[in-house]
Design a protein around this motif. Structure first.
Motif: not given
Ligand SMILES: Cc1ncc(COP(=O)(O)O)c(C=O)c1O
Ligand SMILES: N[C@@H](CCOP(=O)(O)O)C(=O)O
Length: 462
Positions: A241-252, A402-410
């Motif tokens: 998503l463009g790092a390291p030129h752009r910051k991202v956040s993660f929700t876990v 951008p926010m990235i949420t971890l999809a941890t299981a099927h």
């Protein structure tokens, strides 16, 4: 690279020794003595690389004294060859700046496969070289156990005993643990909750006579190798998503704090992560703590996201170690207070935690509503843990990062909750379609250290 204990009183070990040792002998958790930092150019160069190459470049500084370069590359290749998606951890766009990182394309349909498949290979190579045999004992709220069994089943050098809370995992999770026929696999249904199972495993490590007698090893996130393998997908997602030129956040979606702690390590390695957002279900000790209410145990309440039904979050100890300025004796004292019920976090440590982490808590109704809304608005059917993450992410999302949420299981691991929320039955992949017909093999056992140790001693290499 040397590895040190969060409590400061255990011998320093190499990567291989720390991996095979599990819990430090002072009761602490191993961490690298220094976290290697990647240059912005090296991070930029990861963009577009295959997952295996990113895995090699991110993990190599941590393992280089213990494995040869080609050997480690082969181990990585074998670890991920069985994944059902070429990208291994693909990103899906949910809306304008919210993305899902799908971590469920491994053999047991949860993010645990990323680390477990790798350490299965690492253990095999290391144990063969040393001519040793170990007894792995793991605690699970459902996913670690199935991933560990898949990674270690049938291996000569390993017996694997998995403790899960009786009646508190989904049927798919239980069957993944109880149906493998390999004689080195032992599923134990404990009369207790996950925290009881995890406490029993730690007590076994602290019982040196038992520990040394059975050559105990651990594959929970007690083992830093587990956390390390999970650092990789933060890099693959952020750089795409463009790092390291752009910051991202993660929700876990968080329970034992291992997955989000891997994100913290990625940030300390130089990945420009803005916020790391902890998403909990109603078992919200971490959310309460990060909101300034101290770290106090409550009763664990069964939920529709059972893998996160955790109230004593093992890896939070690692976060506290850094928040308390790498002071092992302060961490040891906090962990003593935890045995009496909990502790308040100092103001300085709270400030250090707040620099990196936000948090949110999601109710059962909100989880169901989020599964339904995500299907309606984004055509994605998600598991309840992922839904907890999506809800908290939406509450914390800002427009320019951008926010990235971890999809941890099927979703198919939790069909009852998913169907209740969405009226859609998530089918298992075809390779598992006979899971409900396979015979189960499981021992029901009391939540009693003596009974557990005795059972394990009697069943090693049976
Ligand atoms: C599906 C799922 N989501 C989230 C979690 C929480 O991850 P962690 O324990 O690393 O915080 C788990 C359990 O570990 C899990 O199995
Ligand atoms: N949610 C986990 C709990 C154990 O966590 P771990 O990361 O320490 O192995 C599970 O599914 O078992």
């Amino acid at each position: 690279m040397k590895y040190i204990s969060t409590r400061g009183q255990a011998p320093e070990l190499s990567f291989e020794e720390a991996m095979l040792t599990g819990l430090a002998r002072d009761g602490g958790l191993y961490l690298p003595a220094e976290i290697p930092v990647m240059s912005q150019d090296d991070i930029a160069a990861l963009a577009g690389q295959p997952y295996e190459e990113i895995a090699f470049r991110v993990m190599w500084p941590y393992v280089s004294g213990s494995f040869a370069e080609d050997e480690f590359k082969e181990i990585i290749a074998r670890a991920y060859e069985g994944f059902g998606h070429d990208a291994r951890a693909p990103l899906k766009q949910l809306n304008e700046n919210h993305f899902l990182l799908e971590l469920f394309h491994g053999p047991t349909l949860a993010f645990k496969d990323f680390a477990m498949q790798l350490i299965g290979q690492l253990f095999q190579v290391a144990l063969k070289r040393r001519g040793e045999r170990v007894t792995i004992v793991g605690a699970t709220s459902g996913d670690t156990g199935s991933a560990a069994i898949d990674a270690f089943r049938g291996l000569d050098a390993v017996d694997v005993f998995i403790l899960f809370p009786h009646g508190r995992v989904s049927e798919v999770q239980r069957r993944q643990m109880t149906t493998p026929a390999d004689s080195n696999v032992h599923a134990l249904a404990v009369d207790g909750d996950f925290d009881d199972c995890q406490a029993a495993v730690k007590d076994m490590f602290n019982d040196f006579e038992f520990r040394d007698g059975v050559k105990l090893a651990g594959v929970n996130s007690i083992n830093f190798a587990r956390v390390l393998a999970q650092v990789v997908y933060y890099f693959s997602a952020a750089t795409s998503l463009g790092a390291p030129h752009r910051k991202v956040s993660f929700t876990v979606p968080t329970g034992n704090f291992g997955d989000i702690f891997a994100g913290y390590i990625a940030k300390r390695m130089g990945l420009p992560i803005d916020r790391l957002v902890v998403a909990t279900n109603q078992n919200d000790i971490l959310h309460r703590c990060l909101s300034g209410q101290g770290y106090f145990k409550g009763d664990t309440i069964p939920s529709i996201s059972p893998s996160m039904d955790i109230q004593v979050s093992s890896n939070f100890e690692r976060a506290l170690y850094y928040a308390y300025g790498e002071d092992g004796s302060a961490v040891a004292q906090l962990m003593d207070e935890l045995k009496q019920g909990g502790f308040n976090v100092s103001q300085g440590a709270m400030e250090a935690l707040s620099e990196n982490f936000d948090s949110g808590r999601v109710s059962e109704d909100e989880t169901l509503a989020t599964i339904k809304a995500t299907l309606a608005h984004s055509a994605e059917l998600v598991c309840p843990h992922t839904a907890v993450g999506i809800k908290v992410a939406e509450d914390h999302r800002v427009t320019d990062v951008p926010m990235i949420t971890l999809a941890t299981a099927h979703p198919a691991k939790f069909p009852a909750a998913v169907e209740k929320a969405s009226d859609v039955h998530p089918p298992l992949p075809s390779r598992m379609s006979d899971l409900y017909e396979r015979p189960e093999r499981v021992t029901r056992i009391a939540n009693d250290l003596g009974a557990l140790e005795d059972h394990i001693k009697r069943h090693i290499a049976e």
